[in-house]
Design an enzyme around this catalytic site. Structure first.
Site, PDB file in Angstrom:
ATOM      1  CD  GLU B  52     -10.573  80.024  72.059  1.00 51.47           C
ATOM      2  OE1 GLU B  52     -10.488  78.827  71.698  1.00 51.47           O
ATOM      3  OE2 GLU B  52     -11.361  80.831  71.519  1.00 51.47           O
ATOM      4  CG  PHE B 114     -24.894  82.964  70.556  1.00 49.18           C
ATOM      5  CD1 PHE B 114     -24.888  81.638  70.130  1.00 49.18           C
ATOM      6  CD2 PHE B 114     -23.942  83.828  70.057  1.00 49.18           C
ATOM      7  CE1 PHE B 114     -23.945  81.202  69.215  1.00 49.18           C
ATOM      8  CE2 PHE B 114     -22.999  83.401  69.137  1.00 49.18           C
ATOM      9  CZ  PHE B 114     -22.992  82.071  68.714  1.00 49.18           C
ATOM     10  CD  GLN B 115     -19.995  82.437  70.823  1.00 51.12           C
ATOM     11  OE1 GLN B 115     -19.594  83.594  70.916  1.00 51.12           O
ATOM     12  NE2 GLN B 115     -19.451  81.550  70.009  1.00 51.12           N
ATOM     13  CE  LYS B 164     -20.410  93.141  72.281  1.00 50.10           C
ATOM     14  NZ  LYS B 164     -20.811  92.392  71.072  1.00 50.10           N
ATOM     15  CG  MET B 486       4.421  57.372  80.239  1.00 49.00           C
ATOM     16  SD  MET B 486       5.995  56.689  80.808  1.00 49.00           S
ATOM     17  CE  MET B 486       6.938  58.168  81.100  1.00 49.00           C
TER      18      MET B 486
HETATM   19  C1  LIG Z   1      -4.242  65.460  77.353  1.00 48.16           C
HETATM   20  C2  LIG Z   1      -3.709  64.143  77.791  1.00 48.16           C
HETATM   21  N1  LIG Z   1      -4.369  63.000  77.476  1.00 48.16           N
HETATM   22  C3  LIG Z   1      -3.878  61.797  77.859  1.00 48.16           C
HETATM   23  C4  LIG Z   1      -2.734  61.705  78.601  1.00 48.16           C
HETATM   24  C5  LIG Z   1      -2.189  60.332  79.047  1.00 48.16           C
HETATM   25  N2  LIG Z   1      -0.879  60.099  78.434  1.00 48.16           N
HETATM   26  C6  LIG Z   1       0.282  60.301  79.088  1.00 48.16           C
HETATM   27  S1  LIG Z   1       1.635  60.017  78.160  1.00 48.16           S
HETATM   28  C7  LIG Z   1       0.707  59.565  76.843  1.00 48.16           C
HETATM   29  C8  LIG Z   1       1.335  59.142  75.558  1.00 48.16           C
HETATM   30  C9  LIG Z   1       2.162  60.202  74.944  1.00 48.16           C
HETATM   31  O1  LIG Z   1       2.615  59.771  73.696  1.00 48.16           O
HETATM   32  P1  LIG Z   1       3.707  60.575  72.899  1.00 48.16           P
HETATM   33  O2  LIG Z   1       3.373  62.008  72.879  1.00 48.16           O
HETATM   34  O3  LIG Z   1       3.928  59.935  71.590  1.00 48.16           O
HETATM   35  O4  LIG Z   1       4.968  60.428  73.839  1.00 48.16           O
HETATM   36  P2  LIG Z   1       5.923  59.153  74.119  1.00 48.16           P
HETATM   37  O5  LIG Z   1       5.500  58.609  75.450  1.00 48.16           O
HETATM   38  O6  LIG Z   1       5.722  58.174  73.020  1.00 48.16           O
HETATM   39  O7  LIG Z   1       7.282  59.716  74.161  1.00 48.16           O
HETATM   40  C10 LIG Z   1      -0.662  59.628  77.160  1.00 48.16           C
HETATM   41  C11 LIG Z   1      -1.767  59.268  76.250  1.00 48.16           C
HETATM   42  C12 LIG Z   1      -2.105  62.923  78.942  1.00 48.16           C
HETATM   43  N3  LIG Z   1      -1.003  62.947  79.684  1.00 48.16           N
HETATM   44  N4  LIG Z   1      -2.596  64.113  78.512  1.00 48.16           N
END
Ligand SMILES: Cc1ncc(C[n+]2csc(CCOP(=O)(O)OP(=O)(O)O)c2C)c(N)n1
Ligand SMILES: [Mg+2]
Lengths: 184, 589
Positions: B52, B114-115, B164, B486
């Site tokens: 979803e 449920f749900q 429902k 990042m």
């Molecule tokens: C759902 C979620 N969890 C954690 C983060 C924190 N976060 C930001 S960038 C990142 C790393 C992303 O890695 P990748 O997709 O390989 O991109 P890159 O920076 O290597 O280009 C994380 C863990 C986030 N933005 N979203």
């Protein structure tokens, strides 16, 4: 704390709050629909605003409108945000900052139970009279008073009752309304 | 004209009456009556997702690329909770969504059935508004109101929770009419105050160092707003920058374009923001990724702020001229008033300012050291951009979240609005792949590319199966650095290079994975082969997962570390800092 874990070493910048806080009474006109109180209270907790007092009740049955009176303590900048954020809620019609608008009256009601006999009992009654508190329940060793007024009047009455045998207190929270002929 | 039908039929009828052609959803017990009603009609096409969350991001991509609301249908309980991330994402980025959630029958509500979950409670703070419909009489009004609220004012997600038994109940349906939509308390303001707009134009007419700071509000105000922005920029001669959300509202090929601003924005955009004397904010919200240190943010400028949401004004930065209104209408007024006062741009008066901007531009803040042995991620995006320019097709880009997202914003260029879909406010990894599916559903003949990171893409990878099922030829361009790049960059900057859990280990073989799903997989690690591999991706008529093996430890620059003012930006070591930066600034580089 390790230097590298200090808050400045984070993805966020934390600004120091420089403004002083103020106590304001807001009057909020809302649709009386299920969940409206949760929406308002949820907004305050989600955005970290402090509620001092909150009262709510339907005031116009035909139009299903409720009036919420909420007392908040916040900086002037946050007060503006609180008003604007409340106005963003879909079922909110209007928000008035009564304190900022200046001309309003406010009242609170409290029920106060005091236990005592002898001299204390006599003194309790004398003070109750001075505060125009009504006796709404009595036994040979206790009273329940109803007192109405501004919150500080109620505070003083409670303070006086404390040494005389105060048992418990309930307060309604504040109701406030603008003076004069105009409505909200 | 009222018509008798069941609640489930009303849902479908209301979608049809609202002009909805596609919905993204996933069935379950409580939603079955609606699915049954859907089975018996063909105005609305349902796209079956794999999770979803995917449905919500698809609806976001659909909405952002068309300007129409995205519609989601999920079941009760886990269906609804899985939708929460996408709803929050849409709220943060002001994307119009209508999400219909099924609920257990009213008689079971509150019994831990449920749900069952408290959908309106859970989604109250991540929607613009939400409804629990407990009476069939309310259903037609609520459905139409949901669309009205989602799409007007500052757009956002609206949830309609339908038990429902209400789906089975029979009631009177009526079509949306302006009468039924007149809401007692919800009245967004769209026309800006003319006096304030005049004051703004007067300020602009005296500006010596002006800048347009534009945001997602321009995109949300429709394509006309972008045209008006271009016109106003040309009339005034002022430079234009934009937030991440506003890219495409002003053409990147226009010489007045300064590139994106903010934490990873260009040197010229950020310094111009810092040093300007008049800032014209149109549909942006002074986000903390933009302002950096608020008390050092553009200290000497007079600020004009146009926003449809009154609560955005003076929330973070105090402004001199607030204008509450729809960006397009306010831009139109600004153009009209400007024209009534002069027919000249302020070319001469602001010539020294442009000269200053040119010296900042000459720094080349987006430059990077290329390599012939390893593919640099920035270069990969530049090659992708060049290849897509040659295509006859309309090009749409989505992204995941991380370094690749910022590089895409810096190195892929947009000349039109609604072509750039990214998760800005919430920064949701896993947004890009499903968003690309949603965009492709809306634009079957377009070229839709998700610029991805190898970590993010695994969060919603299963939607590749949706793309295969509906023959949606999306391209997923993974900049695979085997790192949460990042996060790794921040750990280098602030945590002594202690790389706590920021490696992407045990990565799947993306080529085999693509094949397992029924798509095409490509891998490339040699810079000399990149162009040919990109061409192969673009030529393939079907979904492609392209694993681009890139430099592992590249930093995303320029960067304003948070808590720093704009003029303390960190530049790449290739920047031509020459005489511009003093010793202190050089130490930061
Ligand atoms: C759902 C979620 N969890 C954690 C983060 C924190 N976060 C930001 S960038 C990142 C790393 C992303 O890695 P990748 O997709 O390989 O991109 P890159 O920076 O290597 O280009 C994380 C863990 C986030 N933005 N979203
Ligand atoms: Mg990565």
């Amino acid at each position: 704390m390790n230097a590298h874990l200090q808050p400045t070493g984070s993805a966020y910048f934390l600004t120091q709050e420089t403004q002083q806080t103020e106590r304001h009474t807001l009057s909020v006109l809302v649709d009386n629909e299920p969940g409206i109180l949760a929406r308002v209270v949820g907004l305050f907790s989600a955005r970290g605003y402090n509620i001092e007092s909150l009262t709510v009740s339907e005031t116009e049955h035909g139009r299903r409108l409720s009036r919420i009176t909420v007392v908040v303590i916040a900086t002037p900048k946050t007060l503006v945000q609180i008003k604007l954020q409340l106005e963003r809620l879909v079922p909110v019609h209007r928000v008035h900052d009564l304190t900022a608008e200046g001309n309003y009256v406010e009242r609170e009601l409290a029920l106060i139970k005091v236990k005592g006999t002898g001299d204390h009992r006599a003194e309790t009654l004398r003070l109750a009279d001075a505060f125009r508190a009504h006796i709404i329940d009595a036994t040979v060793e206790s009273f329940v008073f109803e007192v109405t007024g501004k919150p500080d009047k109620i505070d003083s009455f409670i303070a006086l009752m404390t040494p005389l045998g105060l048992v418990e207190v309930v307060r309604t929270g504040l109701a406030a309304i603008g003076r004069g002929a105009e409505g909200m | 004209m009222a018509e008798k039908m069941t609640g489930a039929e009303m849902v479908i009828q209301a979608l049809a009456d609202q002009g909805v052609e596609h919905i993204f959803g996933y069935p379950g017990g409580a939603a079955l009556p609606i699915y049954d009603a859907m089975f018996q009609q063909d105005f609305v096409q349902h796209i079956l997702v794999r999770h979803e969350q995917g449905a919500t991001h698809m609806a976001e991509g659909y909405a952002r690329s068309t300007g129409k609301p995205g519609v989601v249908l999920v079941t009760s309980g886990p269906g609804a909770t899985n939708a929460v991330t996408g709803l929050t994402d849409a709220l943060m980025d002001s994307i119009p969504l209508v999400c219909i959630t099924a609920q257990v029958p009213t008689t079971l509500i509150g019994t831990d059935g449920f749900q069952e979950c408290d959908t309106v409670g859970i989604t109250r703070s991540c929607t613009k508004h939400n409804y629990l419909v407990k009476d069939i009489k309310d259903l037609p009004r609520v459905l139409h109101e949901a669309f009205h609220i989602a799409t007007t004012g500052r757009p956002g997600p609206v949830v309609v929770d339908i038990p429902k038994d209400i789906q089975f109940a029979v009631g009177e349906y009526y079509k949306p009419e302006s009468e039924t939509l007149r809401h007692a308390s919800y009245r967004p303001r769209v026309d800006g105050d003319v006096k304030a707009i005049e004051a703004a134009v007067d300020l602009m007419l005296k500006a010596e160092r002006p800048i347009f700071y534009t945001g997602g509000g321009v995109i949300n105000a429709g394509p006309e707003a972008s045209e008006n922005l271009r016109e106003l920029a040309e009339l005034t001669g002022f430079p234009v920058t934009s937030t991440l959300m506003g890219l495409g509202a002003f053409p990147a090929s226009n010489p007045q374009w300064m590139g994106m601003l903010g934490m990873h924005g260009t040197y010229e955009a950020n310094l111009a923001m810092h040093d300007c004397d008049v800032m014209i904010n149109i549909g942006a919200r002074f986000d903390d990724r933009i302002t950096g240190r608020v008390d050092a943010f553009s200290p000497n400028s007079r600020k004009i702020h146009v926003d449809i949401d009154p609560s955005s004004i003076n929330k973070i930065v105090r402004v001199d001229i607030p204008i509450v209104g729809d960006c397009n209408r306010v831009l139109e007024e600004m153009i009209r008033i400007w024209r009534s006062k002069t027919n000249q741009p302020r070319t001469e008066a602001i010539a020294p300012w442009w000269k200053q901007i040119e010296t900042w531009r000459a720094v080349g803040s987006l430059n990077f050291k290329n390599s012939d042995t390893v593919i640099k991620p920035q270069w990969a995006i530049q090659r992708l951009y060049e290849a897509t320019k040659k295509q006859q097709k309309d090009v749409f880009i989505t992204t995941e979240v991380g370094q690749h997202q910022m590089w895409a914003a810096q190195h892929f260029h947009f000349d039109k609005p609604n072509r750039w879909m990214t998760s800005g406010g919430l920064g949701t990894m896993g947004y890009g792949l499903p968003a690309a599916v949603g965009v492709q559903v809306a634009h079957p003949d377009a070229l839709v590319i998700d610029i991805a990171g190898e970590a993010s893409v695994q969060m919603t990878m299963q939607e590749l199966s949706t793309a295969v099922q509906y023959r949606l030829p999306i391209k997923i361009f993974i900049l695979n650095n085997e790192r949460m790049g990042m996060v790794r960059q921040w750990q280098d900057l602030l945590h002594g290079s202690r790389y706590a859990h920021s490696y992407s280990e045990s990565l799947p073989d993306f080529v085999k994975l693509a094949e397992a799903y029924g798509g095409k997989g490509i891998r490339c690690e040699n810079p000399a082969e990149l162009d040919a591999a990109i061409a192969e991706m673009l030529d393939y008529d079907g979904p492609v997962l392209f694993d681009v093996i890139v430099e592992k430890d590249e930093n995303c620059l320029p960067m304003i570390p948070s808590g720093k003012p704009h003029n303390e930006i960190i530049l790449p070591d290739t920047a031509n800092i020459g005489s511009i930066i003093d010793e202190k600034g050089r130490a930061l580089v």
